[in-house]
Design an enzyme around this catalytic site. Structure first.
Site, mmCIF file in Angstrom:
data_model
loop_
_atom_site.group_PDB
_atom_site.id
_atom_site.type_symbol
_atom_site.label_atom_id
_atom_site.label_comp_id
_atom_site.label_asym_id
_atom_site.label_seq_id
_atom_site.Cartn_x
_atom_site.Cartn_y
_atom_site.Cartn_z
ATOM 1 N N GLU A 1 47.797 9.421 15.922
ATOM 2 C CA GLU A 1 46.521 8.806 15.642
ATOM 3 C C GLU A 1 45.607 9.699 15.528
ATOM 4 O O GLU A 1 44.581 9.267 14.563
ATOM 5 C CB GLU A 1 46.257 7.875 16.841
ATOM 6 C CG GLU A 1 47.314 6.630 17.114
ATOM 7 C CD GLU A 1 47.486 5.823 15.730
ATOM 8 O OE1 GLU A 1 46.457 5.914 14.819
ATOM 9 O OE2 GLU A 1 48.513 5.087 15.671
ATOM 10 N N TYR B 1 39.470 1.789 17.222
ATOM 11 C CA TYR B 1 40.575 1.691 16.736
ATOM 12 C C TYR B 1 41.814 2.433 17.045
ATOM 13 O O TYR B 1 42.822 1.958 17.449
ATOM 14 C CB TYR B 1 40.535 2.247 14.983
ATOM 15 C CG TYR B 1 42.062 2.529 14.471
ATOM 16 C CD1 TYR B 1 42.925 1.348 14.457
ATOM 17 C CD2 TYR B 1 42.466 3.995 14.609
ATOM 18 C CE1 TYR B 1 44.284 1.719 13.975
ATOM 19 C CE2 TYR B 1 43.933 4.306 14.405
ATOM 20 C CZ TYR B 1 44.644 2.998 14.117
ATOM 21 O OH TYR B 1 46.040 3.348 13.768
ATOM 22 N N ASP C 1 42.208 -1.542 11.389
ATOM 23 C CA ASP C 1 42.018 -0.211 10.730
ATOM 24 C C ASP C 1 41.955 -0.818 9.428
ATOM 25 O O ASP C 1 41.855 -1.940 8.965
ATOM 26 C CB ASP C 1 43.263 0.516 10.646
ATOM 27 C CG ASP C 1 44.111 0.382 10.033
ATOM 28 O OD1 ASP C 1 44.707 -1.129 9.849
ATOM 29 O OD2 ASP C 1 45.060 1.011 9.346
ATOM 30 N N CYS D 1 50.156 -3.896 0.008
ATOM 31 C CA CYS D 1 48.415 -4.498 -0.357
ATOM 32 C C CYS D 1 47.621 -3.277 -0.163
ATOM 33 O O CYS D 1 46.658 -3.058 0.545
ATOM 34 C CB CYS D 1 48.047 -5.468 0.815
ATOM 35 S SG CYS D 1 46.678 -6.414 0.610
ATOM 36 N N CYS E 1 51.639 -6.944 -5.650
ATOM 37 C CA CYS E 1 51.595 -8.280 -5.185
ATOM 38 C C CYS E 1 53.155 -8.915 -5.458
ATOM 39 O O CYS E 1 53.680 -9.753 -4.672
ATOM 40 C CB CYS E 1 50.558 -9.337 -5.879
ATOM 41 S SG CYS E 1 48.936 -8.479 -5.498
ATOM 42 N N CYS F 1 54.952 -8.599 -2.385
ATOM 43 C CA CYS F 1 54.432 -9.150 -0.961
ATOM 44 C C CYS F 1 55.029 -10.383 -0.481
ATOM 45 O O CYS F 1 55.259 -11.324 -1.044
ATOM 46 C CB CYS F 1 52.833 -9.438 -1.342
ATOM 47 S SG CYS F 1 51.796 -9.981 0.067
ATOM 48 N N CYS G 1 48.413 -16.132 -0.274
ATOM 49 C CA CYS G 1 47.211 -15.154 -0.082
ATOM 50 C C CYS G 1 46.029 -15.946 -0.960
ATOM 51 O O CYS G 1 46.248 -16.265 -2.028
ATOM 52 C CB CYS G 1 47.530 -13.914 -0.937
ATOM 53 S SG CYS G 1 46.120 -12.634 -1.234
#
Length: 307
Positions: free
Chosen positions: A54, A137, A155, A210, A217, A220, A226
């Site tokens: 992280e 975060y 995030d 995305c 898309c 997706c 969406c």
DNA sequence: GAACCGTGGCT
DNA sequence: TAGCCAAGGTT
């Protein structure tokens, strides 16, 4: 999942009544089939491995983190192992990941974990948040991904996915808003392990499908639900994003100076640093800031070294 | 909230 | 080409 009667007030109050139902299950299924095999996601990954990932992933692409993360864990398998070395070794091992203050903060976090938490990475959000280099975060991410805690993880990926699928805008606001936090909390599955998987799944969807530009898309799992697509994929019309210049900046200068120290086996002369950047006032300013940050140390004999 | 903090790949 | 972007945090 619950079935709400169509006359329920809670349904009419929501802009998208069944956003959770329409999004969560398909994205979880998509993640199950499309998740990348990353070291810090494996079942045997330690909380320390997750924490290190992280830190390294803050503003840095996965592909560049992978080799450094592996070498880091090989060399320092525990927080105590890192804390036992100088911060300069952390800066050197950080390599060219960028934002080297992160290396300093990771070393400081390892020291705090060793001295104040018995060498174990904390599992509580508040305890994580109190560590150097850990903000909202990262605290949420470590609690969720290392310990399976139920946390809202926001995030840049999650925020973009929610902006598009739920809010109907191409990009989220400049900074995290209350509305985004509420939305994240609304969508979060009740079950803690499921919540953690949901969070990493949305992040992965944002990273692989995305995306910020040229989203895929056609691949997706929630394109039909969406809001942004349903609205005809309107172009972003918010305030222009600040251009992040780099060439000729103090940041580039700092990077050049630090690279001299990083690539040298031991200490270096002032002349070696001077050779790395022509503009004298800027070079002086950069060196002073590196010293102030603790990224460079001045020796009594006038030479310079990593701390 | 704005400014600042690295680096490299992509279009 | 030069802007744009990448799992943010601190001051």
């Amino acid at each position: 999942m619950t079935t709400r009667p169509t006359s329920s007030p809670s349904r009419s109050e929501r802009p998208r009544p069944s956003a959770a139902d329409e999004l969560v299950a398909p994205i979880l299924r998509w993640y199950d089939e499309n998740a990348r095999d990353l070291p810090w996601r494996r079942p045997d990954a330690t909380p320390w491995s997750v924490l290190v990932s992280e830190f390294m992933l803050q503003q840095t692409p996965v592909v560049r983190v992978l080799p450094v993360h592996e070498a880091w864990l090989d060399r320092w398998p525990t927080p105590a192992a890192l804390a036992a070395e100088s911060s300069g070794e952390a800066v050197r091992a950080w390599g060219r990941l960028g934002y080297p203050r992160r290396a300093l903060r990771l070393h400081a976090a390892a020291t705090a974990i060793t001295e104040e938490h018995g060498g174990e990475v904390p599992s509580e959000y508040d305890a994580l948040l109190a560590l150097p280099g850990i903000g909202d975060y990262t605290a949420a991410a470590v609690a969720a991904f290392a310990y399976g805690r139920r946390q809202v993880v926001l995030d840049t990926n999650v925020r973009r996915v929610l902006a598009r699928t739920v809010t109907g805008t191409e990009f989220p606001p400049r900074s995290v808003t209350r509305a985004e936090r509420d939305l994240g909390a609304d969508l979060l599955p009740e079950d803690a392990p499921a919540a953690a998987t949901w969070s990493v799944a949305v992040m992965e969807l944002g990273a692989l499908v995305c995306t910020a530009d040229r989203p895929r898309c056609d691949a997706c799992p929630v394109v039909a639900a969406c809001a942004w697509q349903r609205a005809g994929a309107p172009a972003y019309d918010g305030p222009p994003r600040p251009v992040q210049t780099y060439a000729g900046t103090d940041r580039q200068c700092r990077g050049r100076l630090l690279a001299v120290l990083r690539d040298a086996p031991g200490d270096v002369t002032r002349a070696q640093l001077d050779a790395a950047w022509d503009d004298v006032p800027q070079r002086e300013r950069a060196l002073a800031s590196l010293l102030a940050d603790g990224l460079v140390a001045a020796r009594a004999d006038g030479r310079y070294q990593l701390p």
